[in-house]
Write an enzyme that holds these catalytic residues in place. Structure first.
Site, PDB file in Angstrom:
ATOM      1  N   GLY A  52       0.849  -1.184   0.000  1.00 28.93           N
ATOM      2  CA  GLY A  52       0.000   0.000   0.000  1.00 28.93           C
ATOM      3  C   GLY A  52       0.886   1.236   0.000  1.00 28.93           C
ATOM      4  N   ALA A  53       0.508   2.222  -0.830  1.00 26.02           N
ATOM      5  CA  ALA A  53       1.419   3.338  -1.098  1.00 26.02           C
ATOM      6  C   ALA A  53       1.916   4.052   0.166  1.00 26.02           C
ATOM      7  CB  ALA A  53       0.718   4.336  -2.031  1.00 26.02           C
ATOM      8  N   ASP A 241      -1.708   4.678  -6.179  1.00 29.40           N
ATOM      9  CA  ASP A 241      -0.293   4.408  -5.914  1.00 29.40           C
ATOM     10  C   ASP A 241       0.612   5.481  -6.502  1.00 29.40           C
ATOM     11  OD1 ASP A 241      -0.194   1.438  -4.742  1.00 29.40           O
ATOM     12  OD2 ASP A 241      -1.826   1.636  -6.172  1.00 29.40           O
ATOM     13  N   LYS A 252      -4.353  -0.335  -8.242  1.00 33.44           N
ATOM     14  CA  LYS A 252      -4.322  -1.785  -8.430  1.00 33.44           C
ATOM     15  C   LYS A 252      -5.044  -2.207  -9.709  1.00 33.44           C
ATOM     16  CE  LYS A 252      -2.477  -4.047  -6.350  1.00 33.44           C
ATOM     17  NZ  LYS A 252      -1.082  -4.505  -6.671  1.00 33.44           N
TER      18      LYS A 252
HETATM   19  O1  MRU Z   1       0.319  -4.039  -4.458  1.00 30.26           O
HETATM   20  P1  MRU Z   1      -0.173  -3.257  -3.277  1.00 30.26           P
HETATM   21  O2  MRU Z   1      -1.043  -4.028  -2.346  1.00 30.26           O
HETATM   22  O3  MRU Z   1       0.922  -2.505  -2.572  1.00 30.26           O
HETATM   23  O4  MRU Z   1      -1.074  -2.190  -4.012  1.00 30.26           O
HETATM   24  C1  MRU Z   1      -1.493  -1.058  -3.451  1.00 30.26           C
HETATM   25  C2  MRU Z   1      -2.928  -1.112  -3.201  1.00 30.26           C
HETATM   26  O5  MRU Z   1      -3.322  -1.719  -2.241  1.00 30.26           O
HETATM   27  C3  MRU Z   1      -3.863  -0.419  -4.042  1.00 30.26           C
HETATM   28  O6  MRU Z   1      -3.470  -0.163  -5.318  1.00 30.26           O
HETATM   29  C4  MRU Z   1      -4.399   0.770  -3.282  1.00 30.26           C
HETATM   30  O7  MRU Z   1      -5.625   1.102  -3.784  1.00 30.26           O
HETATM   31  C5  MRU Z   1      -3.507   1.971  -3.328  1.00 30.26           C
HETATM   32  S1  MRU Z   1      -2.384   2.006  -2.049  1.00 30.26           S
HETATM   33  C6  MRU Z   1      -3.148   3.062  -0.954  1.00 30.26           C
END
Ligand code: MRU
Length: 359
Positions: A52-53, A241, A252
């Site tokens: 998650g970002a 992200d 995602k």
């Molecule tokens: O691959 P991840 O789990 O690190 O991906 C990030 C996410 O969970 C999503 O894209 C999310 O909506 C954005 S991160 C706040």
């Protein structure tokens, strides 16, 4: 946020170590993991023990605090910084946090690096939590307006992946308005996309909504369009992200398809993000944002628990068939109703973004 009624953040310093919630184990078990050095931090990010970002950024901030202790020279510190930045390519919070630490150390003097980086890591984490809390208040008003238009009825929100508190230090981005609405007794229900291939929706978002007592339903990823056609979605809120300065959003894989379906059904599609997720250097997200490709095993295999509660991994793809695993896609700004940031809600275009976030 609460885990079995106890408040937690996703990451915190523990003596000279960094302690995280190991998200690879959720929701089957709640386990904490200590990270002792930069190599362990890098592995935790790459292997998605943290993800998650916002949380990737905060972890990189703490990773640089460990790097400051490990590095005897500016060159060694730069090597550690490069090691951290190389772990995952799409979430810009990672390089943002590393650059912020390098800048702070440069300004304060290399000889003071340990204390500077320790304090900066705390600031990055605290700011992330505060930004998410503010996002909750701004996004709450959007949910409140919908609730006022349909008094006594449930507001249905659809979200994709996990932009919840597990993806940040606390509160979450997409979930923060949901938690605020739930706390204000607005009747709310969340459609949770399972989010193949790693199932962050089914595993993480469903778990955290359950912990907070928010009504929700997990749906297969392809269900959203059907729900929208039948009036079962009032609002879509996703996370991000990386967002270009023109408002294109990397999130995602599968987010773009939800935005197309929302547009076809005239359903508002909002993206929630702290301003640390803007990449001010980029304009065209489709062409310029690097998209992570991960191992094919995440597509060909699925992890779950059996009836005895034992974690099992199963192959779900015909043996010998190749698989591709694109982690993210880009939703063009024209499909986005608005961006919910810690400063308020703005349109997804360069003029509105830079007016709200002057640099
Ligand atoms: O691959 P991840 O789990 O690190 O991906 C990030 C996410 O969970 C999503 O894209 C999310 O909506 C954005 S991160 C706040």
């Amino acid at each position: 946020m609460l885990v079995s009624s106890t408040p937690y953040r996703t990451i915190w310093p523990h003596g000279d170590l960094v302690r995280i919630i190991d998200q690879r184990r959720l929701p089957w078990s709640f386990e904490l993991l200590d990270l002792h050095n930069v190599a362990e931090v890098a592995h935790a990010i790459r292997d998605m023990a943290v993800r998650g970002a916002g949380l990737i950024g905060a972890t990189a901030g703490y990773g640089m605090a460990l790097a400051a202790r490990e590095a005897a020279t500016p060159e060694a510190l730069a090597d550690f910084a490069a090691e951290l930045v190389a772990t995952r390519p799409t979430a810009v919070n990672l390089s943002w946090a590393v650059q912020r630490q390098l800048h702070a150390i440069q300004m304060g003097g290399f000889e003071h690096r340990v204390e500077i980086a320790r304090l900066e890591a705390e600031k990055i984490a605290d700011e992330d939590a505060a930004a998410c809390a503010a996002i909750g208040q701004h996004g709450f008003r959007l949910i409140q307006e919908i609730a006022e238009r349909k008094p006594g009825q449930v507001v249905n929100v659809l979200t994709h992946c996990n932009a919840g508190w597990l993806a940040f230090v606390d509160h979450g981005s997409a979930t923060s308005p949901i938690y605020a609405a739930h706390a204000a007794d607005i009747p709310i229900h969340v459609w949770v996309d399972e989010t193949r291939p790693r199932n962050q929706g089914a595993r993480l978002t469903a778990w955290e909504l359950g912990q907070q007592g928010v009504p929700h339903t997990v749906v297969a990823d392809n269900t959203g369009g059907h729900l929208m056609q039948h009036g079962l979605v009032d609002l879509v809120i996703t996370g991000a992200d990386r967002v270009t300065r023109c408002g294109d959003v990397a999130n995602k894989i599968g987010t773009y398809l939800k935005a197309l379906a929302a547009r076809d059904n005239a359903i508002p599609f909002y993206v929630a993000l702290p301003s640390s997720t803007f990449d001010w250097t980029l304009r065209d997200g489709v062409r310029e944002i690097p998209i992570e490709q991960r191992g094919a095993d995440e597509v060909t295999h699925l992890e779950g628990v059996d009836e005895q509660g034992q974690v099992q991994t199963l192959r779900i793809v015909s043996a010998g068939s190749p698989a591709a695993n694109y982690g993210f896609d880009v939703t063009p700004a024209r499909l986005i109703t608005g961006l919910i940031t810690e400063r308020g809600v703005c349109a997804a275009n360069e003029a509105a973004i830079s007016a709200m976030h002057p640099r």
